[in-house]
Design an enzyme around this catalytic site. Structure first.
Site, mmCIF file in Angstrom:
data_model
loop_
_atom_site.group_PDB
_atom_site.id
_atom_site.type_symbol
_atom_site.label_atom_id
_atom_site.label_comp_id
_atom_site.label_asym_id
_atom_site.label_seq_id
_atom_site.Cartn_x
_atom_site.Cartn_y
_atom_site.Cartn_z
ATOM 1 N N TYR A 1 -3.765 -0.224 -2.732
ATOM 2 C CA TYR A 1 -2.326 -0.069 -2.924
ATOM 3 C C TYR A 1 -1.625 -1.424 -2.871
ATOM 4 O O TYR A 1 -0.776 -1.730 -3.715
ATOM 5 C CB TYR A 1 -1.758 0.859 -1.855
ATOM 6 C CG TYR A 1 -0.251 0.977 -1.871
ATOM 7 C CD1 TYR A 1 0.383 1.826 -2.775
ATOM 8 C CD2 TYR A 1 0.531 0.248 -0.987
ATOM 9 C CE1 TYR A 1 1.770 1.936 -2.801
ATOM 10 C CE2 TYR A 1 1.916 0.346 -1.008
ATOM 11 C CZ TYR A 1 2.536 1.197 -1.909
ATOM 12 O OH TYR A 1 3.910 1.284 -1.929
ATOM 13 N N SER B 1 6.158 -4.017 -2.232
ATOM 14 C CA SER B 1 5.904 -3.512 -0.886
ATOM 15 C C SER B 1 5.618 -4.672 0.052
ATOM 16 O O SER B 1 5.003 -5.672 -0.350
ATOM 17 C CB SER B 1 4.723 -2.555 -0.862
ATOM 18 O OG SER B 1 4.385 -2.205 0.482
#
Length: 259
Positions: A162, A149
């Protein structure tokens, strides 16, 4: 519907985790469009059937294998075994896509939430890869594609936990490349940028699109772009690409944004 477009993955089999919607389903559809037999996997049987119908309706080949990747080695090994059976005993491509993203701050994260995030986002793909790789080695090689990500490297105020899990997956990409490359397995990762979810028809009704203001793309991306990147990394077009994190983020992490 995405019609068959090529043969770059003809004769290959692929397992895509979390492929019942959004980025996962786009990857599954893209791999199938290039000739791969795709194992669609996730917790939602109805949505999984829809993805399989989309693929087969366009002339591709796919099957759905349900799985709840909770981080336990048993769940990952079960999916590996079931997917290998559905694929006729051989998996050439593994895409570790399944993950969760609760937008929660550090001070509001309790131990249970911490453990669940790492279980699903890191432990599950770790043990799934460990379960699938031996069969790839036995059959002469394969490809593993992880999902990272952009916020693993370009921080945002909420989402530290995350981001750390995706940083772990990008690190595992390099480590696994070193570990498995000598056995004929290429390991790479895709780092998506801001991708508009399928339930949002345009940037105007997707608040996250504002994060792309001032970037070269100047708009949120589509999941199909991630699917195209997965095809590239899965195919022989990337035969000399190892241990790389491919940014597909509209320039979000590479170009300075001047407010």
């Amino acid at each position: 519907m995405n019609p068959r477009t090529g043969t770059r993955l003809q004769g290959k089999t692929a397992l895509v985790t979390g492929s019942t919607r959004n980025i996962g389903s786009a990857i599954a559809v893209a791999l199938a469009a290039e000739g791969a037999f795709v194992i669609v996997s996730g917790r939602d049987t109805a949505r999984g059937a829809e993805v399989v119908d989309t693929i087969t309706g366009a002339g591709g080949h796919a099957a759905f294998v349900p799985a709840d990747l909770d981080g336990s080695p048993e769940a990952s090994r079960r999916l590996a075994a079931d997917a290998l059976t559905a694929a006729g005993g051989r998996l050439d491509i593994l895409v570790n896509n399944a993950g969760i993203y609760p937008a929660v701050s550090t001070v509001d994260t309790d131990e249970a939430a911490f453990d669940r995030m790492y279980a699903i986002n890191v432990k599950a793909p770790y043990f799934l890869t460990a379960a699938v790789v031996p069969s790839m080695i036995e059959s002469g090689g394969g490809v593993v594609i992880n999902l990272g990500s952009w916020i693993a490297r370009l921080a945002v105020p909420v989402g530290a936990l995350y981001a750390s899990t995706k940083g772990a997956m990008e690190t595992l990409t390099r480590a696994w490349s070193a570990e498995f490359g000598p056995h004929g397995i290429r390991v790479n990762a895709i780092s998506p940028g801001v991708i508009r979810p399928e339930e949002h028809a345009a940037d105007g009704d997707f608040p996250g699109a504002a994060l792309m203001n001032g970037t070269p793309a100047a708009a949120a991306g589509n999941a199909s772009g991630i699917g195209a990147a997965a095809v590239y990394l899965a195919s022989d077009n990337s035969v000399f690409v190892h241990g790389t994190v491919l940014d597909v983020d509209g320039g979000r992490t590479a170009v300075a944004v001047v407010a």
